[in-house]
Design a protein around this motif. Structure first.
Motif, PDB file in Angstrom:
ATOM      1  N   GLY A 133       0.776  -1.231   0.000  1.00 45.74           N
ATOM      2  CA  GLY A 133       0.000   0.000   0.000  1.00 45.74           C
ATOM      3  C   GLY A 133       0.804   1.275   0.000  1.00 45.74           C
ATOM      4  O   GLY A 133       0.213   2.369   0.062  1.00 45.74           O
ATOM      5  N   ILE A 134       2.124   1.211  -0.097  1.00 45.95           N
ATOM      6  CA  ILE A 134       2.927   2.431  -0.062  1.00 45.95           C
ATOM      7  C   ILE A 134       2.624   3.308  -1.266  1.00 45.95           C
ATOM      8  O   ILE A 134       2.376   2.817  -2.372  1.00 45.95           O
ATOM      9  CB  ILE A 134       4.432   2.101  -0.007  1.00 45.95           C
ATOM     10  N   ARG A 135       2.615   4.612  -1.071  1.00 38.87           N
ATOM     11  CA  ARG A 135       2.409   5.584  -2.138  1.00 38.87           C
ATOM     12  C   ARG A 135       3.525   6.621  -2.066  1.00 38.87           C
ATOM     13  O   ARG A 135       3.927   7.050  -0.984  1.00 38.87           O
ATOM     14  CB  ARG A 135       1.049   6.280  -1.994  1.00 38.87           C
ATOM     15  N   PHE A 136       4.009   7.032  -3.223  1.00 36.16           N
ATOM     16  CA  PHE A 136       5.057   8.038  -3.288  1.00 36.16           C
ATOM     17  C   PHE A 136       4.422   9.427  -3.405  1.00 36.16           C
ATOM     18  O   PHE A 136       3.415   9.600  -4.091  1.00 36.16           O
ATOM     19  CB  PHE A 136       5.969   7.799  -4.496  1.00 36.16           C
ATOM     20  N   THR A 137       5.041  10.414  -2.758  1.00 35.18           N
ATOM     21  CA  THR A 137       4.507  11.774  -2.747  1.00 35.18           C
ATOM     22  C   THR A 137       5.593  12.758  -3.152  1.00 35.18           C
ATOM     23  O   THR A 137       6.714  12.711  -2.615  1.00 35.18           O
ATOM     24  CB  THR A 137       3.984  12.144  -1.347  1.00 35.18           C
ATOM     25  N   ALA A 138       5.267  13.663  -4.062  1.00 33.63           N
ATOM     26  CA  ALA A 138       6.225  14.664  -4.520  1.00 33.63           C
ATOM     27  C   ALA A 138       6.332  15.792  -3.506  1.00 33.63           C
ATOM     28  O   ALA A 138       5.339  16.188  -2.885  1.00 33.63           O
ATOM     29  CB  ALA A 138       5.792  15.224  -5.865  1.00 33.63           C
ATOM     30  N   ALA A 139       7.538  16.321  -3.334  1.00 31.55           N
ATOM     31  CA  ALA A 139       7.741  17.509  -2.507  1.00 31.55           C
ATOM     32  C   ALA A 139       7.175  18.713  -3.244  1.00 31.55           C
ATOM     33  O   ALA A 139       7.431  18.901  -4.443  1.00 31.55           O
ATOM     34  CB  ALA A 139       9.220  17.704  -2.217  1.00 31.55           C
ATOM     35  N   ALA A 140       6.419  19.547  -2.558  1.00 31.91           N
ATOM     36  CA  ALA A 140       5.694  20.643  -3.207  1.00 31.91           C
ATOM     37  C   ALA A 140       6.628  21.583  -3.959  1.00 31.91           C
ATOM     38  O   ALA A 140       6.350  21.970  -5.111  1.00 31.91           O
ATOM     39  CB  ALA A 140       4.891  21.409  -2.158  1.00 31.91           C
ATOM     40  N   GLU A 141       7.743  21.967  -3.346  1.00 28.75           N
ATOM     41  CA  GLU A 141       8.651  22.917  -3.996  1.00 28.75           C
ATOM     42  C   GLU A 141       9.280  22.316  -5.243  1.00 28.75           C
ATOM     43  O   GLU A 141       9.364  22.972  -6.299  1.00 28.75           O
ATOM     44  CB  GLU A 141       9.740  23.356  -3.016  1.00 28.75           C
ATOM     45  N   SER A 142       9.709  21.060  -5.156  1.00 33.24           N
ATOM     46  CA  SER A 142      10.310  20.404  -6.317  1.00 33.24           C
ATOM     47  C   SER A 142       9.293  20.237  -7.443  1.00 33.24           C
ATOM     48  O   SER A 142       9.607  20.439  -8.625  1.00 33.24           O
ATOM     49  CB  SER A 142      10.881  19.046  -5.917  1.00 33.24           C
ATOM     50  N   LEU A 143       8.071  19.858  -7.087  1.00 34.42           N
ATOM     51  CA  LEU A 143       7.038  19.664  -8.096  1.00 34.42           C
ATOM     52  C   LEU A 143       6.721  20.972  -8.806  1.00 34.42           C
ATOM     53  O   LEU A 143       6.571  21.007 -10.038  1.00 34.42           O
ATOM     54  CB  LEU A 143       5.784  19.084  -7.454  1.00 34.42           C
ATOM     55  N   ASP A 179      23.512  14.427  -0.233  1.00 31.11           N
ATOM     56  CA  ASP A 179      23.570  13.433   0.831  1.00 31.11           C
ATOM     57  C   ASP A 179      23.334  12.061   0.203  1.00 31.11           C
ATOM     58  O   ASP A 179      22.239  11.760  -0.263  1.00 31.11           O
ATOM     59  CB  ASP A 179      22.489  13.734   1.871  1.00 31.11           C
ATOM     60  N   LEU A 180      24.377  11.239   0.171  1.00 31.06           N
ATOM     61  CA  LEU A 180      24.304   9.939  -0.496  1.00 31.06           C
ATOM     62  C   LEU A 180      24.076   8.793   0.475  1.00 31.06           C
ATOM     63  O   LEU A 180      24.264   7.623   0.110  1.00 31.06           O
ATOM     64  CB  LEU A 180      25.586   9.686  -1.301  1.00 31.06           C
ATOM     65  N   SER A 181      23.652   9.087   1.681  1.00 30.75           N
ATOM     66  CA  SER A 181      23.296   8.011   2.599  1.00 30.75           C
ATOM     67  C   SER A 181      22.071   7.285   2.055  1.00 30.75           C
ATOM     68  O   SER A 181      21.233   7.885   1.358  1.00 30.75           O
ATOM     69  CB  SER A 181      22.991   8.564   3.980  1.00 30.75           C
ATOM     70  N   PRO A 182      21.940   5.983   2.307  1.00 26.99           N
ATOM     71  CA  PRO A 182      20.830   5.225   1.736  1.00 26.99           C
ATOM     72  C   PRO A 182      19.465   5.834   2.015  1.00 26.99           C
ATOM     73  O   PRO A 182      18.616   5.919   1.116  1.00 26.99           O
ATOM     74  CB  PRO A 182      20.977   3.836   2.377  1.00 26.99           C
ATOM     75  N   GLU A 183      19.212   6.274   3.226  1.00 26.52           N
ATOM     76  CA  GLU A 183      17.896   6.807   3.550  1.00 26.52           C
ATOM     77  C   GLU A 183      17.629   8.115   2.814  1.00 26.52           C
ATOM     78  O   GLU A 183      16.515   8.354   2.333  1.00 26.52           O
ATOM     79  CB  GLU A 183      17.758   7.023   5.058  1.00 26.52           C
ATOM     80  N   ALA A 184      18.661   8.956   2.683  1.00 33.44           N
ATOM     81  CA  ALA A 184      18.480  10.208   1.955  1.00 33.44           C
ATOM     82  C   ALA A 184      18.219   9.949   0.475  1.00 33.44           C
ATOM     83  O   ALA A 184      17.366  10.604  -0.144  1.00 33.44           O
ATOM     84  CB  ALA A 184      19.718  11.095   2.130  1.00 33.44           C
ATOM     85  N   VAL A 185      18.950   9.005  -0.118  1.00 34.95           N
ATOM     86  CA  VAL A 185      18.735   8.673  -1.529  1.00 34.95           C
ATOM     87  C   VAL A 185      17.322   8.143  -1.747  1.00 34.95           C
ATOM     88  O   VAL A 185      16.638   8.510  -2.716  1.00 34.95           O
ATOM     89  CB  VAL A 185      19.788   7.654  -2.009  1.00 34.95           C
ATOM     90  N   LEU A 186      16.856   7.287  -0.847  1.00 33.44           N
ATOM     91  CA  LEU A 186      15.506   6.738  -0.979  1.00 33.44           C
ATOM     92  C   LEU A 186      14.442   7.822  -0.827  1.00 33.44           C
ATOM     93  O   LEU A 186      13.446   7.827  -1.558  1.00 33.44           O
ATOM     94  CB  LEU A 186      15.286   5.634   0.052  1.00 33.44           C
ATOM     95  N   ASN A 187      14.646   8.728   0.091  1.00 34.17           N
ATOM     96  CA  ASN A 187      13.688   9.821   0.236  1.00 34.17           C
ATOM     97  C   ASN A 187      13.624  10.675  -1.024  1.00 34.17           C
ATOM     98  O   ASN A 187      12.541  11.096  -1.458  1.00 34.17           O
ATOM     99  CB  ASN A 187      14.053  10.680   1.448  1.00 34.17           C
ATOM    100  N   SER A 188      14.780  10.927  -1.628  1.00 33.86           N
ATOM    101  CA  SER A 188      14.807  11.679  -2.885  1.00 33.86           C
ATOM    102  C   SER A 188      14.070  10.925  -3.988  1.00 33.86           C
ATOM    103  O   SER A 188      13.318  11.513  -4.757  1.00 33.86           O
ATOM    104  CB  SER A 188      16.260  11.944  -3.301  1.00 33.86           C
TER     105      SER A 188
END
Length: 446
Positions: A133-143, A179-188
């Protein structure tokens, strides 16, 4: 078993003919007989389909020739296996491709795509964890930045043009992109993918007009069609996105890994992949297949269309894949869904007519580009639909490979060119004299 071991074992000599233990094959010889990569030989061992024996000294393994031949008969050997190489090895835990199927982290990819949506499959590829059920969401400023930048392009710009522009805008809007840490890359990544979709111009109702479940497929549909989507069409689109999420070291993925080896941020990695994906022999290959199927439907048969392609010296689009002995499993999965869509009947019949017509002389099977073309023709979608789906989907795979590459030795991909130009020293070329500067009236130039 490491890749180094796999390639070292390929350099071992096979057992001599008189060996009482019977004919033994090296890893490389077994791979050649099976028509697979050396890594796949060890995958067969891990699944109990082959048995191996360590060579004297413990370096590498050998395999019973009769057992390898029996497995080759069961699985079907590729007619033109890729040559073995001692070059750079990319260690990856993302995708394994075999002659008739492929796997995401060890799980049949077509089974995953039939049961789970694109976002769930992407999470599995990235983390090895399933998040139903996970859904991806765009960051408002980037979008907002991506939409503005993509909209500024000329009207005739392709969807891939707009996606490339959207990636650049999204990168500029993300101060944490380095930031190339795994969690930061996944959030991006979780923000970038819906940003790409959101930056495309809208052709129809928001959320696809089919319940608005918030899935990426539902967000993408109105970018492709001005008509509301029915549930069956959304299912095909979502499945196509999941199926295309990765395919081992395709050309665009190799480009993405090269970028990641320099520790480029994930947006730059995706930009590198998009640049290669646009090639007519890669992500844009479904466009010619769409045009061909439309013509077959219009003319009532494949024979004259195939003849025209051959007369003009063009290959028949949507057929053949160097990695599969038979039909591309991604195409088979989509065809099974399209069979359940009444409106897909004419396009499906046209595709099967193309395959049957060309099979008279060349045993080529349908690939995923032909299946995407059936979908786009059947639903009245634009010619670029397959390319758009491919680009959005494969972003997940590029990110997965980038995360693997970030963990490797940086800048490891530095091949040496084989120089074939004139041998030095050569005389300095005599160029034309530079034009005299016109007087400016402001005194001598300093």
């Amino acid at each position: 078993m490491t890749h180094d071991t796999v390639h070292r074992s390929g350099t071992q000599d096979a057992q001599p003919e008189g060996d009482p233990s019977a004919r033994r094959l090296t890893t490389r010889e077994a791979a050649e007989r099976l028509g697979v990569k050396p890594e796949t030989v060890y995958a067969y061992v891990s699944r109990g389909q082959l048995t191996s024996r360590r060579t004297p000294g413990g370096r590498g393994s050998t395999f019973d020739a009769a057992e390898v031949d029996a497995l080759a008969r069961r699985t079907g050997r590729r007619e033109n296996p890729p040559p073995a190489t001692d070059g750079l090895v990319f260690r990856t835990g993302v995708t394994l491709i075999e002659p008739d199927r492929y796997y995401f982290r060890g799980v049949d990819a077509t089974d995953l795509a039939r049961r789970y949506g694109y976002e769930e499959v992407a999470e599995w590829i990235w983390t090895g964890e399933l998040r139903p059920g996970i859904r991806f969401t765009a960051a408002a400023e980037s979008l907002a930045a991506a939409r503005l930048t993509a909209a500024s392009l000329p009207r005739h710009s392709s969807s891939t043009d707009r996606l490339r522009a959207a990636v650049a805008a999204a990168a500029a809007s993300d101060p944490l992109r380095f930031d190339l840490s795994p969690e930061a890359v996944l959030n991006s990544a979780r923000s970038l993918i819906p940003t790409l979709v959101g930056a495309l111009p809208t052709a129809g109702e928001p959320d696809g007009g089919a319940g608005g479940d918030g899935s990426l497929a539902a967000q993408l549909w109105p970018k492709l069609s001005g008509r509301p989507a029915d549930a069956a069409s959304l299912t095909v689109l979502d499945t196509a996105l999941a199926l295309l999420a990765d395919h081992d070291l395709a050309a665009s993925t190799l480009a993405a890994r090269v970028a990641a080896s320099t520790h480029a941020h994930p947006y730059a990695v995706v930009s590198a992949g998009l640049g290669v994906l646009e090639g007519p022999l890669h992500g844009a290959a479904s466009g010619p297949a769409h045009r061909m199927l439309s013509e077959v439907v219009e003319r009532g048969g494949a024979a004259p269309v195939v003849a025209d392609h051959l007369r003009a010296g063009r290959r028949i689009p949507g057929l053949g894949h160097r990695l599969y002995a038979g039909e591309d499993p991604r195409a088979a999965a989509l065809f099974s869904l399209l069979d359940e869509m009444p409106q897909a009947g004419p396009a499906l019949a046209a595709a099967r007519d193309v395959v049957a017509t060309t099979t008279r002389h060349t045993p080529l099977h349908a690939n995923v580009d032909l299946a995407l073309a059936v979908f786009s023709v059947a639903c009245g979608l634009p010619v670029q639909t397959g390319e758009t789906v491919f680009a959005v989907s494969r972003t997940a795979g590029w990110i997965a490979h980038a995360m693997e590459e970030y963990a490797e030795r940086p800048l490891r991909m530095r091949p040496s060119g084989q120089y074939v130009g004139p041998r030095p020293p050569q005389p300095l070329p005599a160029g034309a004299p530079l034009p005299a500067a016109a007087p400016s009236g402001h005194g001598p130039a300093k």
